[in-house]
Design a protein around this motif. Structure first.
Motif, PDB file in Angstrom:
ATOM      1  N   VAL A  59      -1.572  11.654   0.698  1.00 41.98           N
ATOM      2  CA  VAL A  59      -0.356  10.931   1.090  1.00 41.98           C
ATOM      3  C   VAL A  59      -0.010  11.255   2.541  1.00 41.98           C
ATOM      4  CG1 VAL A  59       2.140  10.738   0.700  1.00 41.98           C
ATOM      5  CG2 VAL A  59       0.580  10.690  -1.236  1.00 41.98           C
ATOM      6  N   SER A  60      -0.186  12.489   2.944  1.00 41.89           N
ATOM      7  CA  SER A  60       0.110  12.874   4.327  1.00 41.89           C
ATOM      8  C   SER A  60      -0.716  12.064   5.325  1.00 41.89           C
ATOM      9  CB  SER A  60      -0.176  14.363   4.537  1.00 41.89           C
ATOM     10  OG  SER A  60       0.650  15.145   3.718  1.00 41.89           O
ATOM     11  N   LEU A  65      -0.679   5.181   7.839  1.00 40.43           N
ATOM     12  CA  LEU A  65      -1.483   3.954   7.811  1.00 40.43           C
ATOM     13  C   LEU A  65      -0.784   2.878   6.982  1.00 40.43           C
ATOM     14  CD1 LEU A  65      -4.071   2.301   8.268  1.00 40.43           C
ATOM     15  CD2 LEU A  65      -5.029   3.469   6.265  1.00 40.43           C
ATOM     16  N   SER A  66      -0.254   3.273   5.853  1.00 39.37           N
ATOM     17  CA  SER A  66       0.461   2.338   4.991  1.00 39.37           C
ATOM     18  C   SER A  66       1.683   1.753   5.694  1.00 39.37           C
ATOM     19  CB  SER A  66       0.880   3.053   3.704  1.00 39.37           C
ATOM     20  OG  SER A  66       1.565   2.190   2.853  1.00 39.37           O
ATOM     21  N   HIS A  67       2.413   2.577   6.432  1.00 43.52           N
ATOM     22  CA  HIS A  67       3.579   2.090   7.187  1.00 43.52           C
ATOM     23  C   HIS A  67       3.147   1.074   8.244  1.00 43.52           C
ATOM     24  CE1 HIS A  67       6.803   4.523   5.561  1.00 43.52           C
ATOM     25  NE2 HIS A  67       6.020   5.584   5.619  1.00 43.52           N
ATOM     26  N   ARG A  71       4.188  -2.929   8.289  1.00 41.93           N
ATOM     27  CA  ARG A  71       4.873  -3.567   9.419  1.00 41.93           C
ATOM     28  C   ARG A  71       4.141  -4.823   9.893  1.00 41.93           C
ATOM     29  NH1 ARG A  71       6.118   1.856  10.743  1.00 41.93           N
ATOM     30  NH2 ARG A  71       4.315   2.080  12.094  1.00 41.93           N
ATOM     31  N   LYS A  72       2.831  -4.907   9.666  1.00 42.44           N
ATOM     32  CA  LYS A  72       2.073  -6.108  10.035  1.00 42.44           C
ATOM     33  C   LYS A  72       2.382  -7.286   9.103  1.00 42.44           C
ATOM     34  CE  LYS A  72      -1.773  -3.791  12.208  1.00 42.44           C
ATOM     35  NZ  LYS A  72      -2.449  -4.393  13.321  1.00 42.44           N
TER      36      LYS A  72
END
Length: 79
Positions: A59-60, A65-67, A71-72
């Motif tokens: 998760v760290s 990357l997920s954020h 945002r895209k």
């Protein structure tokens, strides 16, 4: 309770998210694989510890990357 410094936000987020997700997922998978009996809680706790040890660093690394990907695909809220 005093708030932690904002520089720890990502670390605390990863700790909480990985803990909750690994807790819930290990419960579901343990139940599916072994059923609910007298030893369920011990098997679940053992599975959760292993899952959390794996989930926290993942998760760290994956959360930023997920954020970025989110945002895209999602427009920013109107200010």
């Amino acid at each position: 309770m005093p708030a932690l410094p904002s520089r720890l936000y990502t670390l605390v987020f990863a700790l909480i998210m990985s803990g909750l997700m690994s807790l819930l997922m290990s419960a579901v998978i343990t139940f599916i694989n072994t059923g609910f009996d007298g030893g369920f809680m011990w098997r679940w706790a053992s599975a959760w510890v292993v899952a959390w040890v794996v989930a926290f660093p993942l998760v760290s690394v994956i959360a930023p990357l997920s954020h970025r990907l989110t945002r895209k695909f999602v427009s920013a809220p109107d200010a």
